[in-house]
Design a protein around this motif. Structure first.
Motif, PDB file in Angstrom:
ATOM      1  N   PHE A 157      28.700  45.688  50.914  1.00  0.00           N
ATOM      2  CA  PHE A 157      29.803  44.757  51.131  1.00  0.00           C
ATOM      3  C   PHE A 157      30.288  44.858  52.565  1.00  0.00           C
ATOM      4  CE2 PHE A 157      33.340  47.827  51.045  1.00  0.00           C
ATOM      5  CZ  PHE A 157      32.691  48.932  50.503  1.00  0.00           C
ATOM      6  N   GLU A 158      31.170  43.946  52.971  1.00  0.00           N
ATOM      7  CA  GLU A 158      31.690  43.789  54.335  1.00  0.00           C
ATOM      8  C   GLU A 158      30.626  43.138  55.229  1.00  0.00           C
ATOM      9  OE1 GLU A 158      34.580  43.959  55.988  1.00  0.00           O
ATOM     10  OE2 GLU A 158      35.614  44.404  54.132  1.00  0.00           O
ATOM     11  N   SER A 159      30.950  41.938  55.690  1.00  0.00           N
ATOM     12  CA  SER A 159      29.998  41.141  56.478  1.00  0.00           C
ATOM     13  C   SER A 159      29.376  41.915  57.636  1.00  0.00           C
ATOM     14  CB  SER A 159      30.698  39.924  57.090  1.00  0.00           C
ATOM     15  OG  SER A 159      31.428  39.256  56.130  1.00  0.00           O
ATOM     16  N   ASN A 160      30.201  42.630  58.390  1.00  0.00           N
ATOM     17  CA  ASN A 160      29.657  43.291  59.584  1.00  0.00           C
ATOM     18  C   ASN A 160      28.695  44.408  59.207  1.00  0.00           C
ATOM     19  OD1 ASN A 160      31.189  41.568  61.080  1.00  0.00           O
ATOM     20  ND2 ASN A 160      32.826  43.048  61.471  1.00  0.00           N
ATOM     21  N   ASN A 167      32.910  31.957  41.784  1.00  0.00           N
ATOM     22  CA  ASN A 167      34.198  31.267  41.730  1.00  0.00           C
ATOM     23  C   ASN A 167      35.267  32.334  41.977  1.00  0.00           C
ATOM     24  OD1 ASN A 167      36.595  30.077  41.115  1.00  0.00           O
ATOM     25  ND2 ASN A 167      35.919  29.179  39.159  1.00  0.00           N
ATOM     26  N   LEU A 168      35.868  32.290  43.153  1.00  0.00           N
ATOM     27  CA  LEU A 168      36.803  33.364  43.530  1.00  0.00           C
ATOM     28  C   LEU A 168      38.120  33.297  42.753  1.00  0.00           C
ATOM     29  CD1 LEU A 168      36.113  33.453  47.384  1.00  0.00           C
ATOM     30  CD2 LEU A 168      35.405  35.135  45.674  1.00  0.00           C
ATOM     31  N   ARG A 169      38.303  32.207  42.014  1.00  0.00           N
ATOM     32  CA  ARG A 169      39.510  32.133  41.176  1.00  0.00           C
ATOM     33  C   ARG A 169      39.249  32.679  39.779  1.00  0.00           C
ATOM     34  NH1 ARG A 169      39.982  26.629  40.984  1.00  0.00           N
ATOM     35  NH2 ARG A 169      38.166  26.512  42.311  1.00  0.00           N
ATOM     36  N   GLU A 170      37.981  32.953  39.526  1.00  0.00           N
ATOM     37  CA  GLU A 170      37.607  33.490  38.213  1.00  0.00           C
ATOM     38  C   GLU A 170      36.398  34.393  38.416  1.00  0.00           C
ATOM     39  OE1 GLU A 170      36.685  31.181  34.203  1.00  0.00           O
ATOM     40  OE2 GLU A 170      38.080  30.123  35.528  1.00  0.00           O
ATOM     41  N   LYS A 171      36.659  35.562  38.977  1.00  0.00           N
ATOM     42  CA  LYS A 171      35.534  36.421  39.369  1.00  0.00           C
ATOM     43  C   LYS A 171      34.896  37.062  38.134  1.00  0.00           C
ATOM     44  CE  LYS A 171      38.037  37.403  43.580  1.00  0.00           C
ATOM     45  NZ  LYS A 171      38.968  38.288  44.267  1.00  0.00           N
ATOM     46  N   PRO A 172      33.584  36.934  38.021  1.00  0.00           N
ATOM     47  CA  PRO A 172      32.928  37.536  36.847  1.00  0.00           C
ATOM     48  C   PRO A 172      32.955  39.073  36.913  1.00  0.00           C
ATOM     49  CG  PRO A 172      31.331  36.379  38.256  1.00  0.00           C
ATOM     50  CD  PRO A 172      32.673  36.184  38.877  1.00  0.00           C
ATOM     51  N   HIS A 198      36.354  45.390  46.721  1.00  0.00           N
ATOM     52  CA  HIS A 198      37.627  44.701  46.981  1.00  0.00           C
ATOM     53  C   HIS A 198      37.655  43.311  46.353  1.00  0.00           C
ATOM     54  CE1 HIS A 198      38.085  48.018  49.670  1.00  0.00           C
ATOM     55  NE2 HIS A 198      37.093  47.623  50.436  1.00  0.00           N
ATOM     56  N   GLY A 199      36.635  43.017  45.561  1.00  0.00           N
ATOM     57  CA  GLY A 199      36.577  41.707  44.887  1.00  0.00           C
ATOM     58  C   GLY A 199      36.332  40.564  45.867  1.00  0.00           C
ATOM     59  N   LYS A 200      35.718  40.890  47.005  1.00  0.00           N
ATOM     60  CA  LYS A 200      35.501  39.854  48.016  1.00  0.00           C
ATOM     61  C   LYS A 200      34.022  39.573  48.211  1.00  0.00           C
ATOM     62  CE  LYS A 200      39.578  41.120  50.732  1.00  0.00           C
ATOM     63  NZ  LYS A 200      40.441  39.986  50.902  1.00  0.00           N
ATOM     64  N   VAL A 201      33.746  38.345  48.670  1.00  0.00           N
ATOM     65  CA  VAL A 201      32.404  37.993  49.102  1.00  0.00           C
ATOM     66  C   VAL A 201      32.381  38.107  50.622  1.00  0.00           C
ATOM     67  CG1 VAL A 201      31.882  36.479  47.176  1.00  0.00           C
ATOM     68  CG2 VAL A 201      33.019  35.510  49.171  1.00  0.00           C
ATOM     69  N   PRO A 202      31.234  38.330  51.225  1.00  0.00           N
ATOM     70  CA  PRO A 202      29.912  38.442  50.615  1.00  0.00           C
ATOM     71  C   PRO A 202      29.580  39.860  50.149  1.00  0.00           C
ATOM     72  CG  PRO A 202      29.689  38.601  53.000  1.00  0.00           C
ATOM     73  CD  PRO A 202      31.161  38.418  52.704  1.00  0.00           C
ATOM     74  N   VAL A 203      28.638  39.892  49.203  1.00  0.00           N
ATOM     75  CA  VAL A 203      27.991  41.144  48.813  1.00  0.00           C
ATOM     76  C   VAL A 203      26.493  40.888  48.926  1.00  0.00           C
ATOM     77  CG1 VAL A 203      27.500  42.735  46.914  1.00  0.00           C
ATOM     78  CG2 VAL A 203      29.814  41.863  47.230  1.00  0.00           C
TER      79      VAL A 203
HETATM   80  N1  LIG Z   1      36.268  41.762  55.826  1.00  0.00           N
HETATM   81  C1  LIG Z   1      35.589  41.071  54.757  1.00  0.00           C
HETATM   82  C2  LIG Z   1      36.407  39.871  54.365  1.00  0.00           C
HETATM   83  C3  LIG Z   1      35.783  39.117  53.242  1.00  0.00           C
HETATM   84  C4  LIG Z   1      36.711  38.042  52.691  1.00  0.00           C
HETATM   85  O1  LIG Z   1      37.905  37.985  53.013  1.00  0.00           O
HETATM   86  N2  LIG Z   1      36.180  37.201  51.812  1.00  0.00           N
HETATM   87  C5  LIG Z   1      36.971  36.180  51.202  1.00  0.00           C
HETATM   88  C6  LIG Z   1      36.262  34.839  51.273  1.00  0.00           C
HETATM   89  S1  LIG Z   1      35.844  34.402  52.895  1.00  0.00           S
HETATM   90  C7  LIG Z   1      37.119  36.499  49.723  1.00  0.00           C
HETATM   91  O2  LIG Z   1      36.186  36.956  49.081  1.00  0.00           O
HETATM   92  N3  LIG Z   1      38.301  36.252  49.172  1.00  0.00           N
HETATM   93  C8  LIG Z   1      38.543  36.423  47.794  1.00  0.00           C
HETATM   94  C9  LIG Z   1      39.701  37.313  47.492  1.00  0.00           C
HETATM   95  O3  LIG Z   1      40.235  37.946  48.436  1.00  0.00           O
HETATM   96  O4  LIG Z   1      40.098  37.362  46.316  1.00  0.00           O
HETATM   97  C10 LIG Z   1      34.173  40.671  55.191  1.00  0.00           C
HETATM   98  O5  LIG Z   1      34.014  40.333  56.369  1.00  0.00           O
HETATM   99  O6  LIG Z   1      33.248  40.722  54.385  1.00  0.00           O
END
Ligand SMILES: N[C@@H](CCC(=O)N[C@@H](CS)C(=O)NCC(=O)O)C(=O)O
Length: 204
Positions: A45-48, A17-22, A31-36
């Motif tokens: 981390f980082e899709s590419n 849940n990106l609004r409540e990250k564990p 960077h608190g982003k998915v995917p991992v």
């Molecule tokens: N450059 C990163 C971008 C990842 C990204 O922006 N993920 C978004 C969801 S698609 C995310 O986790 N957003 C949550 C946030 O920024 O708090 C990647 O390709 O992995």
């Protein structure tokens, strides 16, 4: 996830849940982003970076063998961030005027992408560079998917101006490698997200 599926790798998904990250997630996602992707205990981390790692360690290779082709594919994959931002200006637009501006701004960029697809595979699709899914496909698919979801209601007709992009998007959205990569709850979750963001599309 698309790359994992294309390579038939067994995987286990934990949705965040990106609004409540564990806390455990924040500890492994810088960077608190998915995917991992957790490979054993090692988080990537980082899709590419994740996609390229998977391509190096699991057959079949989805990147072209030739270094020049590979570099060009990487370059088009780098353009995904722009592509996503550009489509986002359309589907996350707050009103019709903003959406029209987003469409106008997108057209010249989509025309360049159309040319790139033509140069990669002419009319022989269905994917970016031909009959096999490659890493460029995996990178663009989620954004074509979100655009298609919204365009059902927005009816921009935008992709109809770019026949190869239209065919590419249709092919991506027709394969289980892409459609099966999102949760079953994706349509409902995404619709709720569009609503929360106060988008124009959510009002239609
Ligand atoms: N450059 C990163 C971008 C990842 C990204 O922006 N993920 C978004 C969801 S698609 C995310 O986790 N957003 C949550 C946030 O920024 O708090 C990647 O390709 O992995």
């Amino acid at each position: 996830m698309i790359v994992l599926r294309a390579k038939s790798v067994d995987y286990e998904v934990t949705y965040i849940n990106l609004r409540e990250k564990p806390d455990w997630f924040l500890a492994i996602s810088p960077h608190g982003k998915v995917p991992v992707l957790k490979v054993g205990e090692v988080p990537l981390f980082e899709s590419n970076a994740i996609a390229e790692y998977l391509d190096e360690v699991v057959a079949p290779a989805l990147h072209p063998e030739d270094p020049l082709d590979r570099a060009r594919h990487r370059a088009w994959t780098d353009f995904v961030a722009d592509f996503a931002a550009m489509l986002g200006k359309i589907y996350y637009a707050k009103d019709e005027t903003a959406m029209a501006a987003g469409i106008a701004a997108a057209k010249p960029k989509l025309a360049r992408l159309e040319q790139a697809v033509a140069a990669e595979r002419g009319d022989n699709g269905p994917y970016f560079s031909g009959e096999n899914l490659c890493l460029v496909d995996a990178a663009y698919a989620p954004f074509f998917q979100r655009f298609a979801f919204c365009d059902t209601n927005l009816n921009t007709g935008l992709l109809d101006e770019f026949p190869r992009l239209r065919a590419w998007s249709d092919a991506l959205l027709a394969t289980d490698m892409v459609t099966g990569a999102v949760a079953e709850s994706f349509p409902a979750e995404y619709a709720a997200n569009l609503q929360r963001r106060g988008t124009y599309v959510a009002t239609l």
